[in-house]
Design a protein around this motif. Structure first.
Motif, PDB file in Angstrom:
ATOM      1  N   PRO A 184      38.151  50.986  60.395  1.00  0.00           N
ATOM      2  CA  PRO A 184      36.786  52.196  60.996  1.00  0.00           C
ATOM      3  C   PRO A 184      36.780  53.184  60.284  1.00  0.00           C
ATOM      4  O   PRO A 184      37.957  53.540  59.584  1.00  0.00           O
ATOM      5  N   ALA A 185      35.873  53.736  60.516  1.00  0.00           N
ATOM      6  CA  ALA A 185      35.537  54.836  59.123  1.00  0.00           C
ATOM      7  C   ALA A 185      36.820  55.878  59.826  1.00  0.00           C
ATOM      8  O   ALA A 185      36.976  56.649  58.818  1.00  0.00           O
ATOM      9  N   TRP A 186      36.858  56.382  61.179  1.00  0.00           N
ATOM     10  CA  TRP A 186      37.749  57.228  61.858  1.00  0.00           C
ATOM     11  C   TRP A 186      39.435  57.007  61.355  1.00  0.00           C
ATOM     12  O   TRP A 186      39.996  58.368  61.351  1.00  0.00           O
ATOM     13  N   GLN A 187      39.238  55.923  61.159  1.00  0.00           N
ATOM     14  CA  GLN A 187      40.834  55.427  61.036  1.00  0.00           C
ATOM     15  C   GLN A 187      40.959  55.755  59.699  1.00  0.00           C
ATOM     16  O   GLN A 187      41.957  55.876  59.053  1.00  0.00           O
ATOM     17  N   SER A 188      40.131  55.835  58.938  1.00  0.00           N
ATOM     18  CA  SER A 188      40.488  55.844  57.138  1.00  0.00           C
ATOM     19  C   SER A 188      40.784  57.412  56.720  1.00  0.00           C
ATOM     20  O   SER A 188      41.132  57.880  56.087  1.00  0.00           O
ATOM     21  N   ILE A 189      39.418  57.745  57.696  1.00  0.00           N
ATOM     22  CA  ILE A 189      39.679  59.590  57.129  1.00  0.00           C
ATOM     23  C   ILE A 189      41.188  60.042  58.183  1.00  0.00           C
ATOM     24  O   ILE A 189      42.119  60.804  57.206  1.00  0.00           O
ATOM     25  N   ALA A 190      41.344  59.519  59.076  1.00  0.00           N
ATOM     26  CA  ALA A 190      42.337  60.041  59.575  1.00  0.00           C
ATOM     27  C   ALA A 190      43.531  59.846  58.898  1.00  0.00           C
ATOM     28  O   ALA A 190      44.711  60.367  59.106  1.00  0.00           O
ATOM     29  N   MET A 191      43.729  58.271  58.435  1.00  0.00           N
ATOM     30  CA  MET A 191      45.033  58.173  57.547  1.00  0.00           C
ATOM     31  C   MET A 191      45.290  58.511  55.780  1.00  0.00           C
ATOM     32  O   MET A 191      45.472  59.293  55.505  1.00  0.00           O
ATOM     33  N   GLY A 192      43.720  58.891  56.019  1.00  0.00           N
ATOM     34  CA  GLY A 192      43.480  60.212  54.584  1.00  0.00           C
ATOM     35  C   GLY A 192      44.449  61.795  54.486  1.00  0.00           C
ATOM     36  O   GLY A 192      44.802  62.388  54.081  1.00  0.00           O
ATOM     37  N   VAL A 193      44.100  62.173  55.900  1.00  0.00           N
ATOM     38  CA  VAL A 193      44.537  63.388  56.639  1.00  0.00           C
ATOM     39  C   VAL A 193      45.855  63.399  56.772  1.00  0.00           C
ATOM     40  O   VAL A 193      46.896  64.285  56.183  1.00  0.00           O
ATOM     41  N   GLY A 194      46.093  62.508  57.342  1.00  0.00           N
ATOM     42  CA  GLY A 194      47.447  61.889  57.637  1.00  0.00           C
ATOM     43  C   GLY A 194      48.232  62.621  56.302  1.00  0.00           C
ATOM     44  O   GLY A 194      49.732  62.759  56.216  1.00  0.00           O
ATOM     45  N   ALA A 195      47.921  61.830  55.329  1.00  0.00           N
ATOM     46  CA  ALA A 195      48.879  61.063  53.975  1.00  0.00           C
ATOM     47  C   ALA A 195      49.008  63.113  53.223  1.00  0.00           C
ATOM     48  O   ALA A 195      49.595  63.288  52.423  1.00  0.00           O
ATOM     49  N   ILE A 196      47.658  63.745  53.559  1.00  0.00           N
ATOM     50  CA  ILE A 196      47.708  65.271  52.652  1.00  0.00           C
ATOM     51  C   ILE A 196      48.579  65.723  53.117  1.00  0.00           C
ATOM     52  O   ILE A 196      49.792  66.091  52.897  1.00  0.00           O
ATOM     53  N   ALA A 197      48.986  65.301  54.985  1.00  0.00           N
ATOM     54  CA  ALA A 197      49.832  66.629  55.277  1.00  0.00           C
ATOM     55  C   ALA A 197      50.815  65.895  55.041  1.00  0.00           C
ATOM     56  O   ALA A 197      51.934  66.675  55.029  1.00  0.00           O
ATOM     57  N   ALA A 198      51.450  64.848  54.880  1.00  0.00           N
ATOM     58  CA  ALA A 198      53.073  64.559  54.661  1.00  0.00           C
ATOM     59  C   ALA A 198      53.520  64.950  53.144  1.00  0.00           C
ATOM     60  O   ALA A 198      54.281  65.350  53.140  1.00  0.00           O
ATOM     61  N   VAL A 199      52.031  64.723  52.597  1.00  0.00           N
ATOM     62  CA  VAL A 199      52.864  65.487  51.304  1.00  0.00           C
ATOM     63  C   VAL A 199      53.111  66.860  51.037  1.00  0.00           C
ATOM     64  O   VAL A 199      53.663  66.728  50.196  1.00  0.00           O
ATOM     65  N   PHE A 200      51.808  67.624  51.923  1.00  0.00           N
ATOM     66  CA  PHE A 200      52.097  68.812  51.415  1.00  0.00           C
ATOM     67  C   PHE A 200      53.497  69.548  52.428  1.00  0.00           C
ATOM     68  O   PHE A 200      54.655  70.605  52.029  1.00  0.00           O
ATOM     69  N   ALA A 201      54.421  68.418  54.248  1.00  0.00           N
ATOM     70  CA  ALA A 201      55.194  68.879  53.926  1.00  0.00           C
ATOM     71  C   ALA A 201      55.896  68.353  52.997  1.00  0.00           C
ATOM     72  O   ALA A 201      57.788  69.604  53.174  1.00  0.00           O
ATOM     73  N   ALA A 202      56.719  67.370  52.829  1.00  0.00           N
ATOM     74  CA  ALA A 202      57.620  67.290  51.570  1.00  0.00           C
ATOM     75  C   ALA A 202      57.938  68.477  50.761  1.00  0.00           C
ATOM     76  O   ALA A 202      58.925  68.200  49.960  1.00  0.00           O
ATOM     77  N   GLY A 203      56.623  68.490  50.159  1.00  0.00           N
ATOM     78  CA  GLY A 203      56.784  69.327  48.876  1.00  0.00           C
ATOM     79  C   GLY A 203      56.944  70.743  49.256  1.00  0.00           C
ATOM     80  O   GLY A 203      57.643  71.852  48.257  1.00  0.00           O
TER      81      GLY A 203
END
Length: 609
Positions: A184-203
């Motif tokens: 689903p489109a919402w799931q793709s967008i949610a996964m993308g936002v989650g990936a950005i947040a995770a990389v940001f937190a690690a950095g």
């Protein structure tokens, strides 16, 4: 086993030989290295000398070159600078993607494609090649120039666009009943936002401590391995979240842009970046299916001409609407008038989802590859035909081979006054400035000023920074001064650094950076102005002097208090946080006067003195 190893070694030798032969020849002809790599790839690929049967396998590895290129670009983009570019990213970039997408979709329909394949083909072509554009900007030395930064902003928005575009492909396939297993489109967008947040937190919380531990261990090769781990790990994580690997690497670079290990990371990644980026262009050349080109050449030629002309026209109009000069708009149209590597991802997704047939996908892929090959030629042709840009520095010498005792970076009103005592003493100075009009005006008064961007390491070297006893940084913009200070501290430790500070927040950053001397640009003139005002209002000169000594002392105490607050004031200001430790009031109550409260003093201190 020995045979397989021999074949692998033979492939490596063939790739290196093709690059070593083709690239110097094409650069000598003035065609650039990108076209050389592409031509070499065609020559050694399955439709040339057939040294490689599966270019796709090499392409997947070579995409790491783009990943590392974006990481290095990210290292140059501090979060504050990226925030300052938000208008270009989400305004200019979105306008270009939207306008060109609509125009190209219409062109695709007129050329006979059904609406959905026309839209997919158009949006794939809208996503320009980051590798081609950044390589050409890098070779021209324009990456850090304002026009180059706007090009980077557009590329960032295009990279972000791949996420909603892939979601649209999945949504269309689901609505058409073609694909049962699409996300689903919402799931793709949610996964993308989650990936950005995770990389940001690690950095934000893990990378600097990690590199600190590794640096203390003294294992140089482990630092290199860690640099590669950060780049590739961020890229892989973003890809798993449905985003592009290049976006992950860029975000990792941005998060490390304020790290004390930034220059070391750049040095570690640079050799891999250059080799893999060249390998990417070779593999793109090998991927060009000459059988499709020969069989469907009228269709491919029609789409190629129409798409490049329509897209360049849309880019030019958007650029002019956003205030770009005519020369910059034309050059941007030529640079971006091609499809890019993300088109391959989008077309493959549409093909697997069943909303684009195999022939259309092959034709559009060939159109994209040919457009990437033609871009360097189009840019070179325009450079030969177009008149010099409005800001051309014809007749002004570039900084090269300078060896003075003192190097001035920036020569506005402040530097012109500073230079007077040095020149009066007969001290040898070199001066570089990026404002052409300022250079010409200074020349009218007998100053020899050279053209040079002090934020570029190669320009500083050419200006004699490596042998100068002192570097006087007198530029107007505080973020530019910060960049030059960082380079000078890292690369030219023998030179004393004297820096013009913009305000108190900038002064705090300069103190943290360890410059030898700084002064806030309005401080001394404001003190003199205030003293004279007191005298003209009837205050005795001796009392006025006493008051000014007290004001100066309190100003110095305030600066020390802010530094004692954890030396975080400068960093906080760089992140846009204006909170600082509460100092004593700047003004003491005298004869019934009212002192400023600490919050008011904070505002005055940060914005003015």
């Amino acid at each position: 086993m020995a045979e397989a190893s021999s074949v692998d070694l033979g492939h490596a030798v063939a790739l290196l030989a093709a690059a070593v032969i083709a690239v110097p020849v094409f650069r000598k002809l003035g065609l650039g290295s990108v076209l050389g790599y592409l031509a070499a790839g065609v020559a050694i690929g399955p439709f040339g000398f057939k040294l490689f049967a599966d270019p796709e396998a090499i392409l997947h590895v070579a995409e790491l070159g783009i990943v590392m290129f974006l990481f290095v670009i990210g290292l140059e983009m501090r979060p504050a600078k990226l925030w300052a570019m938000r208008r270009d990213i989400f305004g200019l970039g979105a306008a270009q993607v939207g306008a060109c997408g609509l125009l190209l979709t219409g062109a695709g329909v007129l050329l006979g494609l059904p609406p959905i394949p026309a839209f997919i083909g158009a949006m794939g072509f809208v996503l320009s090649s980051t590798a081609v554009i950044m390589k050409m900007l890098d070779e021209a030395g324009e990456t850090s120039a304002p026009a180059g930064q706007r090009a980077v902003a557009i590329l960032l928005l295009e990279d972000l666009s791949i996420v909603p575009l892939l979601a649209i492909v999945a949504l269309v396939a689901a609505l058409a009943g073609v694909s049962e297993a699409t996300r689903p489109a919402w799931q793709s967008i949610a996964m993308g936002v989650g990936a950005i947040a995770a990389v940001f937190a690690a950095g934000r919380w893990l990378l600097n401590p990690l590199f600190g531990v590794l640096a203390r261990s003294g294992a140089r090769e482990v630092m290199t391995a860690a640099a590669l781990l950060v780049v590739l790990g961020a890229a892989l994580f973003m890809q798993a979240g449905g985003l592009s690997m290049a976006m992950g690497a860029f975000l990792a670079g941005v998060l490390l842009s304020e790290s004390t290990f930034r220059h070391q990371l750049e040095a570690d990644v640079e050799p891999f970046r250059g080799i893999l980026l060249g390998l990417f262009f070779l593999s793109v050349g090998m991927s060009l299916d000459l059988n499709i080109v020969l069989t469907d050449w009228p269709v491919i030629a029609g789409f190629l001409a129409a798409f490049m002309i329509v897209k360049s026209g849309g880019i030019f109009l958007v650029a002019r609407l956003f205030g770009a000069a005519r020369h910059e708009a034309i050059r941007r149209a030529a640079l971006f008038a091609q499809g890019g590597e993300f088109a391959f991802v989008l077309y493959a997704a549409a093909l697997s989802a069943g909303i684009m047939d195999g022939r259309t996908s092959a034709v559009m892929t060939a159109v994209v590859i040919l457009s990437m090959a033609l871009t360097p030629l189009v840019v070179r042709l325009l450079e030969a035909l177009l008149p010099a840009p409005e800001d051309s520095h014809d007749g002004i010498e570039d900084a090269s081979g300078l060896t003075a005792r003192v190097l001035f970076v920036g020569f506005g009103r402040f530097a012109q006054v500073v230079s007077q005592p040095l020149l009066a003493k007969g001290i040898d100075v070199s001066i570089i400035e990026i404002d052409v009009e300022m250079i010409r005006a200074a020349g009218n008064f007998g100053f020899k000023v050279y053209y040079g961007d002090g934020t570029r390491l190669d320009v500083l070297r050419a200006s004699g920074a490596a042998t100068a006893e002192a570097i006087l940084i007198c530029v107007d913009k505080h973020e530019t001064a910060d960049r030059i200070v960082e380079l000078a501290k890292s690369e030219f430790p023998q030179a004393k650094l004297f820096v013009r500070a913009y305000d108190r927040g900038h002064a705090l950053r300069l103190i943290e950076a360890g410059v030898d001397f700084h002064i806030r640009e309005t401080l001394e003139s404001a003190f003199a102005f205030g003293r004279r005002s007191l005298i003209e209002l009837g205050v005795d000169e001796s009392e006025a002097d006493e008051i000014m000594v007290d004001v100066r002392r309190r100003d110095e105490e305030r600066l020390e208090l802010q530094l004692a607050g954890g030396i975080t004031a400068g960093r906080s200001l760089m992140r846009g946080n204006t909170s600082t430790p509460e100092p004593a009031p700047l003004v003491v109550p005298r004869r019934g006067g009212r002192a400023l409260n600490p919050e008011a003093a904070d505002v005055i201190g940060e914005q003015g003195a």
